[in-house]
Design an enzyme around this catalytic site. Sequence first.
Site, mmCIF file in Angstrom:
data_model
loop_
_atom_site.group_PDB
_atom_site.id
_atom_site.type_symbol
_atom_site.label_atom_id
_atom_site.label_comp_id
_atom_site.label_asym_id
_atom_site.label_seq_id
_atom_site.Cartn_x
_atom_site.Cartn_y
_atom_site.Cartn_z
ATOM 1 N N GLY A 9 59.833 14.232 69.513
ATOM 2 C CA GLY A 9 58.022 13.728 69.589
ATOM 3 C C GLY A 9 58.278 12.520 69.089
ATOM 4 N N TYR A 10 57.451 12.594 68.270
ATOM 5 C CA TYR A 10 57.151 10.651 68.184
ATOM 6 C C TYR A 10 57.048 10.336 66.296
ATOM 7 C CZ TYR A 10 54.227 6.435 65.807
ATOM 8 O OH TYR A 10 54.396 5.738 64.934
ATOM 9 N N ILE A 11 57.134 11.405 65.400
ATOM 10 C CA ILE A 11 57.492 11.844 63.883
ATOM 11 C C ILE A 11 58.653 11.708 63.673
ATOM 12 C CG2 ILE A 11 56.986 12.623 61.478
ATOM 13 C CD1 ILE A 11 53.446 12.053 62.785
ATOM 14 N N ASP A 30 62.476 21.842 70.879
ATOM 15 C CA ASP A 30 61.083 20.870 71.427
ATOM 16 C C ASP A 30 60.974 21.628 72.998
ATOM 17 O OD1 ASP A 30 59.420 18.174 70.332
ATOM 18 O OD2 ASP A 30 59.400 19.362 71.614
ATOM 19 N N ASN A 31 59.796 21.788 72.996
ATOM 20 C CA ASN A 31 59.201 22.469 74.204
ATOM 21 C C ASN A 31 58.822 21.413 74.862
ATOM 22 O OD1 ASN A 31 56.820 21.663 73.866
ATOM 23 N ND2 ASN A 31 56.193 23.706 73.693
ATOM 24 N N ASN A 34 54.792 17.777 74.598
ATOM 25 C CA ASN A 34 54.278 16.476 74.353
ATOM 26 C C ASN A 34 55.555 15.298 73.933
ATOM 27 O OD1 ASN A 34 52.279 14.374 73.936
ATOM 28 N ND2 ASN A 34 51.754 15.399 71.804
ATOM 29 N N SER A 123 48.028 17.183 57.757
ATOM 30 C CA SER A 123 47.241 15.400 57.933
ATOM 31 C C SER A 123 46.209 15.613 56.939
ATOM 32 C CB SER A 123 47.019 16.035 59.684
ATOM 33 O OG SER A 123 45.717 14.952 59.880
ATOM 34 N N TYR A 147 41.577 21.808 65.149
ATOM 35 C CA TYR A 147 44.014 20.976 64.771
ATOM 36 C C TYR A 147 43.746 21.435 63.957
ATOM 37 C CZ TYR A 147 46.631 17.856 63.376
ATOM 38 O OH TYR A 147 47.826 17.432 63.483
ATOM 39 N N LYS A 151 46.018 23.080 61.159
ATOM 40 C CA LYS A 151 46.752 22.591 59.663
ATOM 41 C C LYS A 151 46.255 23.511 58.145
ATOM 42 C CE LYS A 151 48.961 19.826 62.130
ATOM 43 N NZ LYS A 151 50.609 19.806 62.326
ATOM 44 N N LEU A 198 44.484 4.630 67.709
ATOM 45 C CA LEU A 198 44.103 2.953 67.540
ATOM 46 C C LEU A 198 45.332 2.356 68.357
ATOM 47 C CD1 LEU A 198 42.599 0.829 68.103
ATOM 48 C CD2 LEU A 198 43.355 0.253 65.080
ATOM 49 N N ARG A 229 41.491 3.093 57.765
ATOM 50 C CA ARG A 229 41.763 4.505 57.717
ATOM 51 C C ARG A 229 43.567 3.543 56.962
ATOM 52 N NH1 ARG A 229 38.547 6.348 59.492
ATOM 53 N NH2 ARG A 229 37.709 7.686 61.088
HETATM 54 C C1 WQD Z 1 41.550 4.664 63.543
HETATM 55 C C2 WQD Z 1 40.316 5.079 63.672
HETATM 56 C C3 WQD Z 1 38.609 5.457 65.144
HETATM 57 C C4 WQD Z 1 40.774 4.503 69.216
HETATM 58 C C5 WQD Z 1 44.074 11.061 64.330
HETATM 59 C C6 WQD Z 1 43.562 11.843 63.938
HETATM 60 C C7 WQD Z 1 44.553 12.769 62.772
HETATM 61 C C8 WQD Z 1 45.607 12.482 62.566
HETATM 62 C C9 WQD Z 1 45.291 10.905 63.179
HETATM 63 C C10 WQD Z 1 46.771 13.989 63.461
HETATM 64 C C11 WQD Z 1 39.121 4.833 63.843
HETATM 65 C C12 WQD Z 1 39.197 3.607 66.151
HETATM 66 C C13 WQD Z 1 40.392 4.423 68.516
HETATM 67 C C14 WQD Z 1 40.002 3.891 69.597
HETATM 68 C C15 WQD Z 1 39.188 3.127 68.300
HETATM 69 N N1 WQD Z 1 45.796 13.281 63.582
HETATM 70 N N2 WQD Z 1 39.648 3.747 67.487
HETATM 71 N N3 WQD Z 1 39.371 3.183 69.389
HETATM 72 O O1 WQD Z 1 40.937 8.935 64.078
HETATM 73 O O2 WQD Z 1 41.504 8.234 62.104
HETATM 74 O O3 WQD Z 1 43.112 10.476 63.217
HETATM 75 O O4 WQD Z 1 45.281 10.593 64.307
HETATM 76 O O5 WQD Z 1 47.022 14.615 62.860
HETATM 77 O O6 WQD Z 1 44.003 14.298 62.704
HETATM 78 O O7 WQD Z 1 41.805 12.732 63.766
HETATM 79 O O8 WQD Z 1 43.177 8.121 63.946
HETATM 80 O O9 WQD Z 1 43.873 6.199 65.852
HETATM 81 O O10 WQD Z 1 42.388 8.076 66.422
HETATM 82 O O11 WQD Z 1 41.698 6.212 65.038
HETATM 83 O O12 WQD Z 1 38.237 1.713 67.598
HETATM 84 O O13 WQD Z 1 39.995 3.793 71.243
HETATM 85 O O14 WQD Z 1 40.272 3.475 65.254
HETATM 86 O O15 WQD Z 1 37.227 5.440 65.005
HETATM 87 O O16 WQD Z 1 38.498 4.558 63.304
HETATM 88 P P1 WQD Z 1 42.238 9.147 63.153
HETATM 89 P P2 WQD Z 1 42.520 6.968 65.374
#
Ligand code: WQD
Length: 340
Positions: A9-11, A30-31, A34, A123, A147, A151, A198, A229
């Site tokens: 996977g990614y990480i 790995d299965n 994803n 996480s 989810y 964790k 994002l 973030r």
């Molecule tokens: C980041 C920011 C969104 C997408 C998630 C999981 C967390 C971990 C990391 C596994 C936020 C904004 C996002 C988009 C947007 N995963 N956003 N438009 O939510 O901080 O964490 O991923 O462990 O468990 O919850 O990351 O990248 O989804 O969002 O505006 O299309 O970008 O609102 O502010 P998040 P994210």
Amino acid sequence: MILLTGGAGYIGSHTCVELQEANYDIVIADNLSNSHIESIDRIYEITGKRPAFYDTDLLDGEGLNAIFEENQIEAVIHFGGLKAVGESVAEPLKYYRNNIAGTVNLLEVMKQHNVKNLVFSSSATVYGDPHSVPIQEHFALTATNPYGRTKLMIEEMLKDLYHADPEWSISILRYFNPVGAHESGLIGEDPNGIPNNLFPFIAQVAIGSRSCLHIFGDDYPTADGTGVRDYIHVMDLANGHVKALEKNLYSTGTDAYNLGTGIGYSVLQMVRAFEKVNQVGIPYKVMSRRQGDIAECYADSSKANSELNWYATRGISQMCRDAWNWQVKNPSGYKSHAFS
Ligand code: WQD
């Protein structure tokens, strides 16, 4: 040998490269639910070393046991698990079975083979909506979705396991927001379907495979109203796993560590940085908030700095540059062939 569950996977794939460069021999289980088998060839292309690969599901106890029978496993880094927040709300049992039962299976096989060195992929989601930032490891833990609850439950399981058998050495790594890719652009983030996160969404808009970024809310109590973030380069994150593994080799116990940069960036700041660094345009539209999102989340990583001698070294520009380099070379992810 170090076993990486979910290592394709990614990480996992980035951590595999970092471990191989630190002269560890790697086995990946790995299965491929994803991830892509192509990532194994890409790892070989980067390091010249091919990890042993088993197409094995964590729910397959016999398959897991065979890996330990056939290889001298001395430690495990456990990435394997489902991680889509929205999907976990719609299908909680799938998450409890895969993440919880799969981890119990793994721990039982490790115990049978007297392998008691574990690094667990947790996480920042276990902090829920923190009362303040930056977040420290002793902050209250709570989950706001299935989810995140898996964790949190696994972290509790690991603490119970250590109390029952103090021979275990367990490092729990709480990732903030992993982004970017190895500098070669040969491995990177390749989410299934529409990206939840994002950064991959921004990269897909930049390359033209998606028309517009939807920004989920600009009415948060932050500088520009968009969510803040702690984005961390995936290679810095990978290095954190090497440091945690090495800490486990000389001490027992169960400890949690925040892996973040300690710097928070808003969505709009990330969009602007990506545009500037890569000279691309990211059209966007502000929408309403996404359910479950919090305003602000970034790490205090001083515990990892002092106890693991680990530091994030890559900044926002390199995160944007490396994410874009991967996307340009792999416009359709691993399904496409790397351009010269
Ligand atoms: C980041 C920011 C969104 C997408 C998630 C999981 C967390 C971990 C990391 C596994 C936020 C904004 C996002 C988009 C947007 N995963 N956003 N438009 O939510 O901080 O964490 O991923 O462990 O468990 O919850 O990351 O990248 O989804 O969002 O505006 O299309 O970008 O609102 O502010 P998040 P994210």
